[in-house]
Scaffold this motif. Sequence first.
Motif, PDB file in Angstrom:
ATOM      1  N   VAL A 254     -68.196 -16.338 -49.572  1.00 50.37           N
ATOM      2  CA  VAL A 254     -67.975 -16.204 -51.017  1.00 50.37           C
ATOM      3  C   VAL A 254     -66.794 -17.115 -51.350  1.00 50.37           C
ATOM      4  N   LEU A 255     -66.753 -17.592 -52.572  1.00 49.51           N
ATOM      5  CA  LEU A 255     -65.629 -18.450 -52.953  1.00 49.51           C
ATOM      6  C   LEU A 255     -64.359 -17.612 -52.922  1.00 49.51           C
ATOM      7  N   ARG A 256     -63.372 -18.027 -52.157  1.00 49.45           N
ATOM      8  CA  ARG A 256     -62.165 -17.209 -52.053  1.00 49.45           C
ATOM      9  C   ARG A 256     -60.961 -17.974 -52.583  1.00 49.45           C
ATOM     10  N   PHE A 257     -61.208 -18.776 -53.610  1.00 49.91           N
ATOM     11  CA  PHE A 257     -60.174 -19.688 -54.103  1.00 49.91           C
ATOM     12  C   PHE A 257     -60.096 -19.492 -55.609  1.00 49.91           C
ATOM     13  N   THR A 258     -58.937 -19.061 -56.080  1.00 48.35           N
ATOM     14  CA  THR A 258     -58.834 -18.721 -57.505  1.00 48.35           C
ATOM     15  C   THR A 258     -57.686 -19.499 -58.145  1.00 48.35           C
ATOM     16  N   VAL A 259     -57.989 -20.114 -59.306  1.00 47.72           N
ATOM     17  CA  VAL A 259     -56.915 -20.675 -60.134  1.00 47.72           C
ATOM     18  C   VAL A 259     -56.736 -19.676 -61.267  1.00 47.72           C
ATOM     19  N   GLY A 260     -55.686 -18.862 -61.170  1.00 47.57           N
ATOM     20  CA  GLY A 260     -55.520 -17.754 -62.118  1.00 47.57           C
ATOM     21  C   GLY A 260     -54.555 -18.064 -63.241  1.00 47.57           C
ATOM     22  N   SER A 261     -53.715 -19.077 -63.050  1.00 43.45           N
ATOM     23  CA  SER A 261     -52.703 -19.341 -64.081  1.00 43.45           C
ATOM     24  C   SER A 261     -52.519 -20.846 -64.239  1.00 43.45           C
ATOM     25  N   ILE A 262     -52.578 -21.303 -65.486  1.00 43.18           N
ATOM     26  CA  ILE A 262     -52.363 -22.731 -65.792  1.00 43.18           C
ATOM     27  C   ILE A 262     -51.336 -22.817 -66.916  1.00 43.18           C
ATOM     28  N   ARG A 263     -50.334 -23.688 -66.753  1.00 44.24           N
ATOM     29  CA  ARG A 263     -49.363 -23.878 -67.833  1.00 44.24           C
ATOM     30  C   ARG A 263     -49.232 -25.366 -68.085  1.00 44.24           C
TER      31      ARG A 263
ATOM     32  N   THR B 200     -49.290 -29.188 -76.943  1.00 46.60           N
ATOM     33  CA  THR B 200     -49.829 -29.328 -78.316  1.00 46.60           C
ATOM     34  C   THR B 200     -51.122 -30.145 -78.226  1.00 46.60           C
ATOM     35  N   SER B 201     -51.990 -29.946 -79.205  1.00 52.30           N
ATOM     36  CA  SER B 201     -53.326 -30.567 -79.076  1.00 52.30           C
ATOM     37  C   SER B 201     -53.247 -32.082 -79.263  1.00 52.30           C
ATOM     38  N   ASN B 202     -52.189 -32.590 -79.887  1.00 55.26           N
ATOM     39  CA  ASN B 202     -52.185 -34.036 -80.140  1.00 55.26           C
ATOM     40  C   ASN B 202     -51.129 -34.786 -79.344  1.00 55.26           C
ATOM     41  N   SER B 203     -50.713 -34.174 -78.199  1.00 55.28           N
ATOM     42  CA  SER B 203     -49.863 -34.907 -77.249  1.00 55.28           C
ATOM     43  C   SER B 203     -50.503 -34.870 -75.878  1.00 55.28           C
ATOM     44  N   VAL B 204     -50.596 -36.010 -75.242  1.00 53.49           N
ATOM     45  CA  VAL B 204     -51.070 -36.042 -73.849  1.00 53.49           C
ATOM     46  C   VAL B 204     -50.089 -35.208 -73.019  1.00 53.49           C
ATOM     47  N   ALA B 205     -50.634 -34.401 -72.108  1.00 50.78           N
ATOM     48  CA  ALA B 205     -49.777 -33.440 -71.369  1.00 50.78           C
ATOM     49  C   ALA B 205     -48.904 -34.157 -70.332  1.00 50.78           C
ATOM     50  N   ARG B 206     -47.608 -33.868 -70.446  1.00 49.64           N
ATOM     51  CA  ARG B 206     -46.665 -34.450 -69.472  1.00 49.64           C
ATOM     52  C   ARG B 206     -46.754 -33.696 -68.147  1.00 49.64           C
ATOM     53  N   LYS B 207     -46.895 -32.359 -68.238  1.00 47.20           N
ATOM     54  CA  LYS B 207     -46.862 -31.539 -67.004  1.00 47.20           C
ATOM     55  C   LYS B 207     -47.962 -30.483 -67.067  1.00 47.20           C
ATOM     56  N   ALA B 208     -48.633 -30.333 -65.933  1.00 46.98           N
ATOM     57  CA  ALA B 208     -49.641 -29.262 -65.793  1.00 46.98           C
ATOM     58  C   ALA B 208     -49.337 -28.537 -64.495  1.00 46.98           C
ATOM     59  N   GLU B 209     -49.124 -27.232 -64.595  1.00 45.09           N
ATOM     60  CA  GLU B 209     -48.819 -26.430 -63.402  1.00 45.09           C
ATOM     61  C   GLU B 209     -49.911 -25.366 -63.237  1.00 45.09           C
ATOM     62  N   PHE B 210     -50.445 -25.254 -62.008  1.00 47.02           N
ATOM     63  CA  PHE B 210     -51.452 -24.209 -61.791  1.00 47.02           C
ATOM     64  C   PHE B 210     -51.225 -23.495 -60.461  1.00 47.02           C
ATOM     65  N   THR B 211     -51.724 -22.265 -60.410  1.00 47.76           N
ATOM     66  CA  THR B 211     -51.549 -21.466 -59.185  1.00 47.76           C
ATOM     67  C   THR B 211     -52.866 -21.456 -58.402  1.00 47.76           C
ATOM     68  N   ILE B 212     -52.730 -21.324 -57.089  1.00 47.30           N
ATOM     69  CA  ILE B 212     -53.890 -21.188 -56.199  1.00 47.30           C
ATOM     70  C   ILE B 212     -53.725 -19.898 -55.413  1.00 47.30           C
ATOM     71  N   ASP B 213     -54.750 -19.061 -55.445  1.00 47.61           N
ATOM     72  CA  ASP B 213     -54.789 -17.870 -54.587  1.00 47.61           C
ATOM     73  C   ASP B 213     -55.968 -18.091 -53.640  1.00 47.61           C
ATOM     74  N   PHE B 214     -55.680 -18.294 -52.356  1.00 47.85           N
ATOM     75  CA  PHE B 214     -56.730 -18.602 -51.381  1.00 47.85           C
ATOM     76  C   PHE B 214     -56.749 -17.504 -50.335  1.00 47.85           C
ATOM     77  N   ARG B 215     -57.933 -16.943 -50.036  1.00 45.79           N
ATOM     78  CA  ARG B 215     -58.019 -15.838 -49.082  1.00 45.79           C
ATOM     79  C   ARG B 215     -59.111 -16.104 -48.042  1.00 45.79           C
ATOM     80  N   HIS B 216     -58.881 -15.598 -46.853  1.00 45.84           N
ATOM     81  CA  HIS B 216     -59.932 -15.695 -45.840  1.00 45.84           C
ATOM     82  C   HIS B 216     -59.642 -14.711 -44.709  1.00 45.84           C
ATOM     83  N   PRO B 217     -60.681 -14.108 -44.134  1.00 44.69           N
ATOM     84  CA  PRO B 217     -60.449 -13.155 -43.042  1.00 44.69           C
ATOM     85  C   PRO B 217     -60.138 -13.820 -41.708  1.00 44.69           C
ATOM     86  N   ASP B 218     -60.470 -15.147 -41.623  1.00 46.10           N
ATOM     87  CA  ASP B 218     -60.260 -15.829 -40.344  1.00 46.10           C
ATOM     88  C   ASP B 218     -58.955 -16.621 -40.394  1.00 46.10           C
TER      89      ASP B 218
END
Length: 421
Positions: A272-281, A286-304
């Motif tokens: 199963v996909l065990r990789f989640t991007v849960g938060s993006i900032r 603003t809608s009319n400025s190209v984004a200077r910074k994009a930050e995102f979180t990764i939650d990755f899980r696996h039993p092995d």
Amino acid sequence: MAGGVAAAVAAVSEARLWQRLMEMAEIGGFIGDGGHHGVNRPCLTPLDREARRLLISWARRAGAAVSVDPAANLFLRLEGEDPSLAPVLTGSHMDTQPQGGRFDGIYGVLAGLEAIEAIAAAGVRPRRAIEVVAWTNEEGGRFAPGCTGSMSFTGFKPMSAFDDLVDRDGIRYADALAEQLAAEADLPRRPLGYTPHAYLEAHIEQGPRLEAEGKEIGVVTGIQGSRWFTVSVEGRTDHAGTTPLRLRRDSVQDMLRAIGALNTLMHDPADVLRFTVGSIRVEPGTSNSVARKAEFTIDFRHPDKEVLLARGDAIAGVVQASMTSCTATVEERFRALPVEFGERVPGVVAAAAEAQGLTSLRLPSGAFHDAQFLVPLCPTGMLFIPCRGGVSHHPSEYAGPDACAKGARVLAEALLALANG
Ligand code: HGY
Ligand code: MN
Ligand code: MN
Ligand code: MN
């Protein structure tokens, strides 16, 4: 079942446990998706303290001794015949996700209180003390990562490692912790950490298996591994209407490219996909400025363990290879390797379920828990109760009064078996 155990199990009150679960759900309660009653009760806040005061009032009425350690972990102690012996520890967490439910975490704390209250009401004196703990910040919703209370207690990391975590308002973990301890200055203090005789946590399954297979108790065999990363993509802000694409350093475009590439890395058809991007900032956002910074979180899980390490270590390379005009940094925020509970505590849970004529299923946990950090310290285990549709981290999270009481009865019997062993 020995006399005392039968009386203790019989003294578990479904009505009292349900009433307390519903009363706790009012603290931080809100009406969420589909009209369901959700709970938003972040750690180390006035709401958290209000819930703790309510728990303390119930615990003291039940004759339990209350104390707090330097990580603000809250302990409710039922004394044993021999106070010099290491206690058996149970419990869970009281903090919730922002769109959380009424059972994740708090069920294990209230089932633990119900168990020691029933044991005391039955006049049973366990050989060892039994303690119920409410761990600080299991969810990691306000201060990432989670499990900072149990990681501090077990020495998995020094408490100071979390001092400079900050929440969305820039408040430091150390300051929020100091505020909590100051607000609870009237509570007896205890030192940080000890080696329990055993640890057993009750929790809702947060998955579909028990309900789908019609089983009443989950005998948890272990917990899969989890790794949390924060990726920060840095570009340059520009005018959305006048800047030609070839001159842009668009952090959102590069972030999306990286997430696409990571999905390919992480998604294993047999898995199963065990990789989640849960938060993006995004900044400036603003809608009319190209984004200077994009930050995102990764939650990755696996039993092995090997897969968790290999694929997790590959994340940084995939992110860097996805950058076309921006720079990126990848920071690992949390790593909990897969754990197996072995036979000692799961065996006690299975025997208690059988003694009470309940059906049970052995299964691993997809969710992480504070129990993960107790494994190196002492015999550890968990028991699950089914939750509707396996839904959790959502306002519609639900486990019925009957299921909650069955879990508390098995918990009471298992705790007594461990405390008298
Ligand atoms: O994220 C988890 O697995 C846990 O529910 N906090
Ligand atoms: Mn939980
Ligand atoms: Mn949770
Ligand atoms: Mn937990």
